[in-house]
Design a protein around this motif. Sequence first.
Motif, short mmCIF file in Angstrom:
data_model
loop_
_atom_site.label_atom_id
_atom_site.label_comp_id
_atom_site.label_asym_id
_atom_site.label_seq_id
_atom_site.Cartn_x
_atom_site.Cartn_y
_atom_site.Cartn_z
N ASP A 210 16.91 31.46 24.25
CA ASP A 210 18.04 32.28 24.28
C ASP A 210 19.48 32.21 23.30
OD1 ASP A 210 18.82 29.94 25.49
OD2 ASP A 210 20.07 30.67 26.95
N THR B 86 22.53 36.14 31.57
CA THR B 86 22.67 35.33 32.61
C THR B 86 24.04 34.34 32.56
OG1 THR B 86 21.54 33.35 31.36
CG2 THR B 86 20.21 34.72 32.92
N HIS C 223 17.45 39.34 21.72
CA HIS C 223 17.34 38.19 22.36
C HIS C 223 18.27 38.04 23.71
CE1 HIS C 223 16.83 36.75 18.23
NE2 HIS C 223 16.11 35.99 18.43
N ALA C 224 17.50 37.32 24.51
CA ALA C 224 18.21 36.72 25.81
C ALA C 224 19.29 36.32 25.36
CB ALA C 224 17.17 36.05 26.69
N THR D 134 22.56 33.93 27.03
CA THR D 134 23.42 33.11 28.19
C THR D 134 24.89 33.09 28.08
OG1 THR D 134 21.22 31.88 28.72
CG2 THR D 134 23.57 31.19 29.65
#
Length: 223
Positions: free
Chosen positions: A108, A162, A136-137, A139
Amino acid sequence: LLERQPLIVVWTRHSWDAVVFTIGSALGASVVVINHNPAALRPRGGVAGRAEALLKRMATITVVLAEELVEAAERESRNVMVAAHPSYLGWRERYLPVSQTRVGSERDRRILIVGALRPDKGADDVPEAVRAIHDHAVTVVVAGKDIPPRKWHDEVLAAGATVEVIGSGGFIRDEALAAALDDADVLIAPYVGATQSGSVILALTCGVPVIAYRVGGLTSIVN
């Protein structure tokens, strides 16, 4: 105060702090105030704001940390001078001597925010920044003593990221901050009212890229 020793005021945490230092200046003590955020660029209201404004007017010398802040500081203080922000090289050598930053395209993307999530620091712009990252993820790591507001937290989640919080409920330890910096892909500082930032200087010192708006003293340290 009674011995007329020079007083250097870096922060005032309570209204009475400013009142006591103002009295010292009125009694002839040399009072040097570090003006991190001139009120013209980041107003502070209430009793604390009035006490701080009085202290700035009475101070023998007011120090700002960038040439770009002089004009705003001169609206509320006399004898304004510029001094460079202290270096973080010693801190980096102590807490981040060898980078352990993760590598690899599958992980991430970690966006670091250091400090309070206030409107003047652009907290409301963070969800939009997250939505701009599609490949991309993400955070969002918040490093600070405050717990993120529920509304802000939910908006970041809705944007597709997240949220990870470090240091909620107390001041963050140097070791934890160093680990967060070492693990970050970028530090974002979308300040709209804050005028200088130690966290931005710290991140750049540690080799972490920074994204910020062109505001205040940040214009001279972020390309």
